[in-house]
Design a protein around this motif. Structure first.
Motif, PDB file in Angstrom:
ATOM      1  N   GLY A   1      40.354  78.215  81.733  1.00  0.00           N
ATOM      2  CA  GLY A   1      39.480  78.038  80.571  1.00  0.00           C
ATOM      3  C   GLY A   1      38.471  76.928  80.763  1.00  0.00           C
ATOM      4  N   ASP A   2      38.422  76.029  79.787  1.00  0.00           N
ATOM      5  CA  ASP A   2      37.444  74.934  79.824  1.00  0.00           C
ATOM      6  C   ASP A   2      38.027  73.657  80.413  1.00  0.00           C
ATOM      7  N   ARG A   3      39.105  73.788  81.149  1.00  0.00           N
ATOM      8  CA  ARG A   3      39.727  72.609  81.743  1.00  0.00           C
ATOM      9  C   ARG A   3      39.088  72.253  83.084  1.00  0.00           C
ATOM     10  N   VAL A   4      39.209  70.965  83.438  1.00  0.00           N
ATOM     11  CA  VAL A   4      38.598  70.426  84.647  1.00  0.00           C
ATOM     12  C   VAL A   4      39.632  69.540  85.342  1.00  0.00           C
ATOM     13  N   VAL A   5      39.719  69.638  86.659  1.00  0.00           N
ATOM     14  CA  VAL A   5      40.599  68.753  87.435  1.00  0.00           C
ATOM     15  C   VAL A   5      39.719  67.671  88.044  1.00  0.00           C
ATOM     16  N   VAL A   6      40.078  66.406  87.787  1.00  0.00           N
ATOM     17  CA  VAL A   6      39.301  65.284  88.313  1.00  0.00           C
ATOM     18  C   VAL A   6      40.226  64.322  89.045  1.00  0.00           C
ATOM     19  N   GLN A   7      39.625  63.543  89.943  1.00  0.00           N
ATOM     20  CA  GLN A   7      40.346  62.478  90.641  1.00  0.00           C
ATOM     21  C   GLN A   7      39.642  61.171  90.296  1.00  0.00           C
TER      22      GLN A   7
ATOM     23  N   THR B   1      35.064  52.773  80.296  1.00  0.00           N
ATOM     24  CA  THR B   1      35.119  54.158  80.738  1.00  0.00           C
ATOM     25  C   THR B   1      35.502  54.199  82.207  1.00  0.00           C
ATOM     26  N   GLN B   2      35.950  55.356  82.670  1.00  0.00           N
ATOM     27  CA  GLN B   2      36.372  55.520  84.050  1.00  0.00           C
ATOM     28  C   GLN B   2      35.465  56.520  84.737  1.00  0.00           C
ATOM     29  N   LYS B   3      35.205  56.287  86.016  1.00  0.00           N
ATOM     30  CA  LYS B   3      34.477  57.259  86.827  1.00  0.00           C
ATOM     31  C   LYS B   3      35.484  58.161  87.507  1.00  0.00           C
ATOM     32  N   ALA B   4      35.131  59.442  87.608  1.00  0.00           N
ATOM     33  CA  ALA B   4      36.015  60.396  88.270  1.00  0.00           C
ATOM     34  C   ALA B   4      35.177  61.426  89.012  1.00  0.00           C
TER      35      ALA B   4
ATOM     36  N   LEU C   1      31.891  60.451  83.797  1.00  0.00           N
ATOM     37  CA  LEU C   1      32.474  59.331  83.068  1.00  0.00           C
ATOM     38  C   LEU C   1      33.453  59.868  82.033  1.00  0.00           C
ATOM     39  N   LEU C   2      34.621  59.217  81.953  1.00  0.00           N
ATOM     40  CA  LEU C   2      35.666  59.607  81.009  1.00  0.00           C
ATOM     41  C   LEU C   2      36.106  58.387  80.216  1.00  0.00           C
TER      42      LEU C   2
ATOM     43  N   VAL D   1      27.619  62.957  82.986  1.00  0.00           N
ATOM     44  CA  VAL D   1      27.584  63.204  84.416  1.00  0.00           C
ATOM     45  C   VAL D   1      26.730  62.099  85.036  1.00  0.00           C
ATOM     46  N   VAL D   2      27.253  61.447  86.066  1.00  0.00           N
ATOM     47  CA  VAL D   2      26.541  60.355  86.722  1.00  0.00           C
ATOM     48  C   VAL D   2      25.563  60.960  87.719  1.00  0.00           C
TER      49      VAL D   2
END
Length: 95
Positions: free
Chosen positions: A6-12, A34-37, A65-66, A92-93
């Motif tokens: 769906g609308d999910r995203v996997v980030v590191q 905020t965190q960068k991923a 950014l999260l 989005v960076v």
């Protein structure tokens, strides 16, 4: 590799150390920032009520950014990831 649905995203998450002008590393600094991923994988998108598919606005390889404490932590191949919803992405960076 993980394939989000769906609308999910996997980030590191990208590790960033806070340093002063003198080069000292500040422990715990920026815990409320905020965190960068890095986006590792993106789902196909979300369906509207009429059944139309809305494609995600972010892509694999983007840096985003999260907010802190968002998403579900998972481990795959000894690497730590977060599974988040696209709506959890603040920006989005652009390099």
């Amino acid at each position: 590799m993980l394939k989000p649905l769906g609308d999910r995203v996997v980030v590191q998450l990208m590790k960033e150390e806070e340093k002063t002008v003198g080069g000292f590393v500040l422990a715990g600094a920026g815990q409320d920032k905020t965190q960068k991923a890095k986006v590792v994988a993106v789902g196909e998108g979300i369906r509207t009520l009429s059944g139309d598919l809305v494609a995600p606005s972010i892509a694999q390889g983007d840096t985003v950014l999260l907010e802190n404490h968002v998403g579900t932590p998972v481990k795959d191949d000894d690497k730590d990831y977060l599974i988040i919803r696209e709506a959890d992405v603040l920006a989005v960076v652009q390099d």
